[in-house]
Scaffold this motif. Structure first.
Motif, PDB file in Angstrom:
ATOM      1  N   LEU A   2       0.830  -1.203   0.000  1.00  0.00           N
ATOM      2  CA  LEU A   2       0.000   0.000   0.000  1.00  0.00           C
ATOM      3  C   LEU A   2       0.867   1.257   0.000  1.00  0.00           C
ATOM      4  CD1 LEU A   2      -2.829   1.208   0.142  1.00  0.00           C
ATOM      5  CD2 LEU A   2      -2.655   1.105   2.627  1.00  0.00           C
ATOM      6  N   ALA A   3       1.944   1.234   0.800  1.00  0.00           N
ATOM      7  CA  ALA A   3       2.841   2.397   0.825  1.00  0.00           C
ATOM      8  C   ALA A   3       3.515   2.588  -0.526  1.00  0.00           C
ATOM      9  CB  ALA A   3       3.889   2.218   1.919  1.00  0.00           C
ATOM     10  N   ALA A   4       3.842   1.507  -1.190  1.00  0.00           N
ATOM     11  CA  ALA A   4       4.478   1.601  -2.508  1.00  0.00           C
ATOM     12  C   ALA A   4       3.521   2.198  -3.530  1.00  0.00           C
ATOM     13  CB  ALA A   4       4.928   0.218  -2.969  1.00  0.00           C
ATOM     14  N   CYS A   5       2.252   1.903  -3.410  1.00  0.00           N
ATOM     15  CA  CYS A   5       1.270   2.469  -4.335  1.00  0.00           C
ATOM     16  C   CYS A   5       0.971   3.932  -4.016  1.00  0.00           C
ATOM     17  CB  CYS A   5      -0.027   1.685  -4.281  1.00  0.00           C
ATOM     18  SG  CYS A   5       0.108   0.016  -4.931  1.00  0.00           S
ATOM     19  N   ILE A  45      14.053   6.488  -3.898  1.00  0.00           N
ATOM     20  CA  ILE A  45      15.150   5.528  -4.110  1.00  0.00           C
ATOM     21  C   ILE A  45      16.477   6.163  -3.721  1.00  0.00           C
ATOM     22  CG2 ILE A  45      16.450   4.273  -5.876  1.00  0.00           C
ATOM     23  CD1 ILE A  45      13.767   3.784  -7.301  1.00  0.00           C
ATOM     24  N   LEU A  46      16.692   7.420  -4.125  1.00  0.00           N
ATOM     25  CA  LEU A  46      17.940   8.101  -3.776  1.00  0.00           C
ATOM     26  C   LEU A  46      18.082   8.313  -2.272  1.00  0.00           C
ATOM     27  CD1 LEU A  46      18.201  10.712  -6.648  1.00  0.00           C
ATOM     28  CD2 LEU A  46      19.577   8.661  -6.315  1.00  0.00           C
ATOM     29  N   VAL A  47      17.005   8.658  -1.603  1.00  0.00           N
ATOM     30  CA  VAL A  47      17.055   8.838  -0.153  1.00  0.00           C
ATOM     31  C   VAL A  47      17.365   7.509   0.531  1.00  0.00           C
ATOM     32  CG1 VAL A  47      15.624   9.351   1.880  1.00  0.00           C
ATOM     33  CG2 VAL A  47      15.586  10.867  -0.089  1.00  0.00           C
ATOM     34  N   ALA A  48      16.762   6.442   0.088  1.00  0.00           N
ATOM     35  CA  ALA A  48      17.022   5.129   0.682  1.00  0.00           C
ATOM     36  C   ALA A  48      18.469   4.709   0.458  1.00  0.00           C
ATOM     37  CB  ALA A  48      16.072   4.088   0.094  1.00  0.00           C
ATOM     38  N   MET A  49      18.999   5.023  -0.721  1.00  0.00           N
ATOM     39  CA  MET A  49      20.380   4.654  -1.017  1.00  0.00           C
ATOM     40  C   MET A  49      21.373   5.475  -0.183  1.00  0.00           C
ATOM     41  SD  MET A  49      20.200   4.108  -5.136  1.00  0.00           S
ATOM     42  CE  MET A  49      21.910   3.666  -5.324  1.00  0.00           C
ATOM     43  N   SER A  50      21.062   6.724   0.069  1.00  0.00           N
ATOM     44  CA  SER A  50      21.997   7.555   0.824  1.00  0.00           C
ATOM     45  C   SER A  50      21.903   7.319   2.328  1.00  0.00           C
ATOM     46  CB  SER A  50      21.761   9.031   0.519  1.00  0.00           C
ATOM     47  OG  SER A  50      20.499   9.433   0.998  1.00  0.00           O
ATOM     48  N   MET A  51      20.765   6.865   2.814  1.00  0.00           N
ATOM     49  CA  MET A  51      20.576   6.691   4.250  1.00  0.00           C
ATOM     50  C   MET A  51      20.947   5.290   4.732  1.00  0.00           C
ATOM     51  SD  MET A  51      19.478   9.610   5.263  1.00  0.00           S
ATOM     52  CE  MET A  51      18.673   9.446   6.817  1.00  0.00           C
ATOM     53  N   SER A  52      21.026   4.339   3.852  1.00  0.00           N
ATOM     54  CA  SER A  52      21.249   2.957   4.281  1.00  0.00           C
ATOM     55  C   SER A  52      22.627   2.480   3.850  1.00  0.00           C
ATOM     56  CB  SER A  52      20.198   2.036   3.664  1.00  0.00           C
ATOM     57  OG  SER A  52      18.909   2.439   4.037  1.00  0.00           O
ATOM     58  N   ILE A  61      15.384  -0.379  -0.585  1.00  0.00           N
ATOM     59  CA  ILE A  61      14.900   0.101  -1.891  1.00  0.00           C
ATOM     60  C   ILE A  61      13.844  -0.796  -2.522  1.00  0.00           C
ATOM     61  CG2 ILE A  61      17.003   1.382  -2.390  1.00  0.00           C
ATOM     62  CD1 ILE A  61      17.808  -0.844  -4.307  1.00  0.00           C
ATOM     63  N   ILE A  62      13.416  -1.827  -1.821  1.00  0.00           N
ATOM     64  CA  ILE A  62      12.385  -2.713  -2.364  1.00  0.00           C
ATOM     65  C   ILE A  62      11.070  -1.961  -2.574  1.00  0.00           C
ATOM     66  CG2 ILE A  62      10.887  -4.669  -1.814  1.00  0.00           C
ATOM     67  CD1 ILE A  62      13.319  -6.066  -0.681  1.00  0.00           C
ATOM     68  N   LEU A  63      10.630  -1.206  -1.564  1.00  0.00           N
ATOM     69  CA  LEU A  63       9.361  -0.490  -1.702  1.00  0.00           C
ATOM     70  C   LEU A  63       9.402   0.581  -2.795  1.00  0.00           C
ATOM     71  CD1 LEU A  63       7.894  -0.133   1.873  1.00  0.00           C
ATOM     72  CD2 LEU A  63       6.982  -1.377  -0.055  1.00  0.00           C
ATOM     73  N   ILE A  65      11.208   0.618  -5.492  1.00  0.00           N
ATOM     74  CA  ILE A  65      11.241  -0.075  -6.777  1.00  0.00           C
ATOM     75  C   ILE A  65       9.878  -0.694  -7.083  1.00  0.00           C
ATOM     76  CG2 ILE A  65      12.225  -2.052  -8.005  1.00  0.00           C
ATOM     77  CD1 ILE A  65      14.918  -1.319  -6.728  1.00  0.00           C
ATOM     78  N   ALA A  66       9.236  -1.275  -6.071  1.00  0.00           N
ATOM     79  CA  ALA A  66       7.881  -1.812  -6.271  1.00  0.00           C
ATOM     80  C   ALA A  66       6.913  -0.694  -6.630  1.00  0.00           C
ATOM     81  CB  ALA A  66       7.415  -2.533  -5.013  1.00  0.00           C
ATOM     82  N   SER A  67       7.110   0.456  -6.016  1.00  0.00           N
ATOM     83  CA  SER A  67       6.275   1.612  -6.325  1.00  0.00           C
ATOM     84  C   SER A  67       6.441   2.031  -7.779  1.00  0.00           C
ATOM     85  CB  SER A  67       6.652   2.765  -5.398  1.00  0.00           C
ATOM     86  OG  SER A  67       6.007   3.924  -5.777  1.00  0.00           O
ATOM     87  N   THR A  68       7.665   2.023  -8.267  1.00  0.00           N
ATOM     88  CA  THR A  68       7.922   2.366  -9.657  1.00  0.00           C
ATOM     89  C   THR A  68       7.266   1.361 -10.593  1.00  0.00           C
ATOM     90  OG1 THR A  68      10.034   3.336  -9.003  1.00  0.00           O
ATOM     91  CG2 THR A  68       9.745   2.827 -11.320  1.00  0.00           C
ATOM     92  N   MET A  69       7.280   0.104 -10.212  1.00  0.00           N
ATOM     93  CA  MET A  69       6.710  -0.937 -11.069  1.00  0.00           C
ATOM     94  C   MET A  69       5.185  -0.845 -11.154  1.00  0.00           C
ATOM     95  SD  MET A  69       9.209  -4.082  -9.980  1.00  0.00           S
ATOM     96  CE  MET A  69       8.149  -5.316 -10.652  1.00  0.00           C
ATOM     97  N   VAL A  70       4.524  -0.469 -10.066  1.00  0.00           N
ATOM     98  CA  VAL A  70       3.059  -0.443 -10.071  1.00  0.00           C
ATOM     99  C   VAL A  70       2.493   0.932 -10.424  1.00  0.00           C
ATOM    100  CG1 VAL A  70       2.853  -2.315  -8.422  1.00  0.00           C
ATOM    101  CG2 VAL A  70       2.845   0.032  -7.599  1.00  0.00           C
ATOM    102  N   SER A  71       3.340   1.934 -10.577  1.00  0.00           N
ATOM    103  CA  SER A  71       2.821   3.283 -10.811  1.00  0.00           C
ATOM    104  C   SER A  71       2.189   3.447 -12.190  1.00  0.00           C
ATOM    105  CB  SER A  71       3.924   4.321 -10.619  1.00  0.00           C
ATOM    106  OG  SER A  71       4.926   4.164 -11.596  1.00  0.00           O
ATOM    107  N   ALA A  72       2.518   2.623 -13.146  1.00  0.00           N
ATOM    108  CA  ALA A  72       1.960   2.766 -14.493  1.00  0.00           C
ATOM    109  C   ALA A  72       0.618   2.053 -14.662  1.00  0.00           C
ATOM    110  CB  ALA A  72       2.955   2.232 -15.519  1.00  0.00           C
ATOM    111  N   TRP A  73       0.212   1.251 -13.718  1.00  0.00           N
ATOM    112  CA  TRP A  73      -1.043   0.508 -13.854  1.00  0.00           C
ATOM    113  C   TRP A  73      -2.258   1.402 -14.103  1.00  0.00           C
ATOM    114  CZ3 TRP A  73      -0.593  -3.696  -9.486  1.00  0.00           C
ATOM    115  CH2 TRP A  73       0.395  -4.610  -9.845  1.00  0.00           C
ATOM    116  N   PRO A  74      -2.452   2.483 -13.360  1.00  0.00           N
ATOM    117  CA  PRO A  74      -3.640   3.310 -13.643  1.00  0.00           C
ATOM    118  C   PRO A  74      -3.656   3.861 -15.066  1.00  0.00           C
ATOM    119  CG  PRO A  74      -2.667   3.957 -11.567  1.00  0.00           C
ATOM    120  CD  PRO A  74      -1.723   2.990 -12.206  1.00  0.00           C
ATOM    121  N   PHE A  75      -2.493   4.153 -15.609  1.00  0.00           N
ATOM    122  CA  PHE A  75      -2.438   4.667 -16.975  1.00  0.00           C
ATOM    123  C   PHE A  75      -2.843   3.594 -17.977  1.00  0.00           C
ATOM    124  CE2 PHE A  75       0.793   7.314 -14.778  1.00  0.00           C
ATOM    125  CZ  PHE A  75       0.079   8.495 -14.819  1.00  0.00           C
TER     126      PHE A  75
END
Length: 137
Positions: A2-5, A45-52, A61-63, A65-75
């Motif tokens: 849900l957070a990824a969406c 993704i950049l914030v996760a990479m710099s903080m971890s 970065i899983i969430l 990346i998952a967010s990026t993958m599901v973001s095109a579904w509504p379109f």
């Protein structure tokens, strides 16, 4: 999940709302909304990479990346409806254009018929009379 969406969708909504408040035209509102949603996932993704560090980086970065993958579904889901809407509107505009062209031709034909009968003067004669009157003044 849900957070990824919600991450890109929140960006879409807030970006579109901000553009609408600024009174941009519809094409710019859509563009700003999409760009805001896509940039929102890149920033996460950049914030996760710099903080971890490296062991936690893969999990962090899983969430995004998952967010990026599901973001095109509504379109992809809304695309067929958008295409049907445009097809319907184009048919409607073409019918209106035919109606306007038909009524314009009827007016032109009526004007020519009246001119042939001598009931009205042509626009050229009227404008010449006006010019002659202005020159006398």
């Amino acid at each position: 999940m849900l957070a990824a969406c919600l991450l890109p969708y929140g960006g879409y909504l807030l970006g579109g709302l901000a553009a609408w408040i600024c009174r941009f035209n519809w094409s710019l509102i859509k563009t700003i909304s999409i760009e805001t949603g896509l940039q929102n996932t890149s920033v996460s993704i950049l914030v996760a990479m710099s903080m971890s560090g490296q062991p936690d980086l893969d999990l962090a970065i899983i969430l995004p990346i998952a967010s990026t993958m599901v973001s095109a579904w509504p379109f992809y889901i809304s695309l067929p409806f958008y295409m049907l809407y445009n097809k319907h509107m184009n048919k409607k505009k073409a019918k209106q254009l035919e109606d306007v062209e038909g009524s314009t031709m009827a007016v032109v034909d009526a004007k020519h018929a009246l001119e042939a009968e001598g009931k009205i003067n042509t626009a050229c004669e009227e404008s010449n009379d006006d010019l002659a009157l202005e020159n006398k003044l």
